[in-house]
Design an enzyme around this catalytic site. Structure first.
Site, PDB file in Angstrom:
ATOM      1  CD  GLU A   1     -16.308 -15.715  22.509  1.00 57.05           C
ATOM      2  OE1 GLU A   1     -15.880 -16.122  21.416  1.00 57.05           O
ATOM      3  OE2 GLU A   1     -17.127 -14.781  22.609  1.00 57.05           O
TER       4      GLU A   1
ATOM      5  CG  ASN B   1     -13.185 -20.951  11.437  1.00 60.19           C
ATOM      6  OD1 ASN B   1     -12.949 -19.812  11.104  1.00 60.19           O
ATOM      7  ND2 ASN B   1     -13.639 -21.209  12.648  1.00 60.19           N
TER       8      ASN B   1
ATOM      9  CG  ASP C   1     -12.317 -14.242  14.429  1.00 57.11           C
ATOM     10  OD1 ASP C   1     -11.781 -14.836  15.379  1.00 57.11           O
ATOM     11  OD2 ASP C   1     -13.383 -14.625  13.934  1.00 57.11           O
TER      12      ASP C   1
ATOM     13  CD  GLU D   1     -18.351 -16.141   9.176  1.00 58.04           C
ATOM     14  OE1 GLU D   1     -17.131 -16.177   9.423  1.00 58.04           O
ATOM     15  OE2 GLU D   1     -18.832 -16.463   8.064  1.00 58.04           O
TER      16      GLU D   1
ATOM     17  CG  ASP E   1     -13.312 -22.863  20.114  1.00 52.56           C
ATOM     18  OD1 ASP E   1     -14.008 -22.151  20.844  1.00 52.56           O
ATOM     19  OD2 ASP E   1     -12.781 -22.442  19.063  1.00 52.56           O
TER      20      ASP E   1
ATOM     21  NE  ARG F   1     -12.403 -18.685   8.632  1.00 50.06           N
ATOM     22  CZ  ARG F   1     -13.442 -18.024   8.135  1.00 50.06           C
ATOM     23  NH1 ARG F   1     -13.444 -17.671   6.870  1.00 50.06           N
ATOM     24  NH2 ARG F   1     -14.481 -17.724   8.896  1.00 50.06           N
ATOM     25  CB  SER F   2      -7.680 -25.061   8.777  1.00 40.42           C
ATOM     26  OG  SER F   2      -7.624 -25.975   9.851  1.00 40.42           O
ATOM     27  CD  GLN F   3     -10.902 -22.055  14.657  1.00 33.79           C
ATOM     28  OE1 GLN F   3     -11.094 -23.067  15.319  1.00 33.79           O
ATOM     29  NE2 GLN F   3     -11.469 -20.903  14.968  1.00 33.79           N
TER      30      GLN F   3
ATOM     31  CD  GLU G   1     -16.606  -9.300  13.018  1.00 35.30           C
ATOM     32  OE1 GLU G   1     -15.918  -8.809  12.123  1.00 35.30           O
ATOM     33  OE2 GLU G   1     -17.065 -10.454  12.958  1.00 35.30           O
TER      34      GLU G   1
ATOM     35  N   GLY H   1      -7.866 -17.789  14.439  1.00 32.16           N
ATOM     36  CA  GLY H   1      -8.714 -17.752  15.637  1.00 32.16           C
ATOM     37  C   GLY H   1      -8.778 -16.365  16.250  1.00 32.16           C
TER      38      GLY H   1
END
Length: 493
Positions: free
Chosen positions: A458, A160, A274, A244, A124, A169-171, A473, A272
């Protein structure tokens, strides 16, 4: 008192809270800040939960602070959209000079996406930087780079998002692109040498596992194909429900096959995306998710850019061996991107299925990355441009896939990052008319929703520009960092 904790520190309480649905949004409990030492809270919970009349919600509200999202972006005065965004930069600014709950410490202020997202997000932040560049907020651009560097130096990668439950994890690795953007803004050539060590550390994270890997196998984020070629995939170190989205994952797991369902879910989150039909074996249902079986075109293009940037930063320091090493790796990866991801029949880039040794059927907008980074030849670019024009571009912008599944990274949603990638990709190869159409379709959609709601969203519905986007979600969020950034940047180009 340090209030930092990891979800497993309060696992029993956390499990009970999420399963009892005290909060409508499962993210609430992950963002909670303990008011007492965790050991003390756990001991009290173990003792009190067995007593008559125990009220779980009351216990939680007494022992945790719920700071939540502080941003309220709708105003009585209806400002012109660009002025609204200028005010938003300040409203979306946060600091985390000390650990609070699951929130990680960061040395500099940063911009959050908005809505329910009140922490620093990795990819982002690149698209936020696009807008900060237009707004002349160079210091905040530098802050974002500094925060990413701090995380890479201290953790080994940018998580992330800046919370303890994202440390597995990363992104998408955008750090090297952030440096390009900062250099473009400041013309300071020392940026690359200053962050050379950080670039190397991030590269080591993505390539961890390549030593000793055999052909036709995968280790962490590294894949070696049947032909012995190295590619990368998205991956998560944990195979457990996401805190989450705890209940959602447990529910989906019940009707899923395979023992790596949770890791497949989490690995898709590293992308990214999801979630999307892109990851599903049957193209329809999340229970068939198989992220781990795929090497992705976007990730490999971004790692090519990281290799090229490392070669450049090595050259600037006269590190000739390193310059040559990374240049050779980048050249090899460029060949592999064409070999494994280009679909000559469909004239589009796709992901590669490691087990089946074939390209996946999913047509998706990540096909833009080779054009965005200049890796496609003109003929390949023409094929992608035709596909984009015929299958992805709608009245309200570019959609992410050609399938409608109810997942938020599928049709009909248009996301800000891919409007910028689409516009830039088409410009790179001389498809200026198509670039303008992408820009105008999406920007007019953003303006229409802003006019009607006073909000920047978003994501947007690209097909039905009378409605607001949905799917996924959680409800559509407003704020919104990357929408603000991409809108400003597109308006200036």
């Amino acid at each position: 008192m340090s209030t930092q904790f990891y979800i497993h520190d309060i696992q029993s309480l956390f499990d009970d809270v999420q399963k009892s649905k005290i909060f409508e949004d499962q993210k609430m409990m992950t963002d909670a800040v303990p008011l007492f030492p965790i050991g003390e809270i756990n001991a009290k919970y173990t003792k009190e939960k067995e007593t008559d009349g125990f009220d779980l919600k009351n216990f939680v509200m007494t022992h945790f602070d719920f700071l939540g999202a502080r941003v309220s972006v709708q105003r009585a005065e209806h400002l012109p959209i660009a002025e609204h965004i200028e005010k938003l930069w300040d409203e979306l600014t946060r600091t985390a000079y000390e650990e609070k709950g699951t929130l990680l410490k960061l040395p500099k202020p940063y911009i959050v996406p908005g809505g329910r997202f009140n922490e620093f997000f990795y990819w982002d932040s690149y698209f936020i930087m696009l807008g900060l560049q237009v707004s002349g907020r160079v210091e905040m651009m530098e802050n974002i780079v500094e925060n990413c560097s701090y995380l890479i130096q201290h953790i080994g990668f940018v998580p992330n998002a800046s919370r303890t439950h994202f440390l597995s994890r990363s992104q998408p690795p955008y750090f090297s692109l952030m440096l390009d953007l900062l250099f473009e803004t400041t013309n300071d050539g020392e940026i690359y040498t200053k962050y050379h060590d950080t670039l190397e550390k991030e590269y080591a994270f993505w390539m961890n596992g390549e030593k000793g890997i055999g052909s036709d196998s995968s280790v962490k984020r590294v894949v070696k194909t049947k032909d012995g070629d190295l590619l990368n995939r998205y991956y998560d170190a944990e195979n457990a429900p996401r805190p989450e989205s705890y209940l959602i994952d447990i529910k989906d797991h019940k009707s899923a096959s395979g023992d790596e369902f949770y890791r497949n879910i989490r690995s898709a989150c590293e992308s990214g995306w999801d979630f999307s039909s892109r990851w599903f074996a049957d193209g329809e249902h999340i229970q068939t998710i198989e992220t781990l079986n795929l090497a992705e075109v976007d990730l490999n293009c971004l790692l090519w850019h990281l290799e090229m940037t490392l070669s450049k930063s090595s050259a600037l320091q006269n590190l000739r061996d390193k310059e040559k090493y990374f240049a050779e790796r980048a050249a090899k990866r460029k060949q592999m991107i064409s070999k494994y991801f280009w679909d000559e029949d469909a004239k589009i880039y796709k992901d590669y299925h490691i087990q089946k040794n074939t390209k996946t059927p999913s047509e998706h907008i990540a096909a833009l990355y080779p054009l965005f980074l200049g890796l496609a030849d003109q003929k390949q670019a023409e094929g992608v441009a035709r596909n984009i024009s015929e299958k992805f571009l709608y009245q309200g912008g570019l959609v992410t896939t050609t399938k409608k599944t109810g997942q938020q990274w599928d049709l009909p949603n248009a996301w800000a990052p891919y409007q910028w990638l689409g516009f830039t990709s088409m410009k790179n190869y001389g498809f200026n008319e198509l670039a303008e159409k992408i820009k105008n379709n999406w920007c007019s959609n953003v303006e229409r929703v802003y006019q009607n709601t006073g909000k920047l969203m978003e994501k947007y519905n690209a097909l039905d520009t009378e409605t607001i986007a949905g799917g996924g979600e959680y409800p559509n969020q407003d704020g919104f960092g990357w929408t603000n950034g991409v809108y400003l940047q597109l308006q200036q180009n």
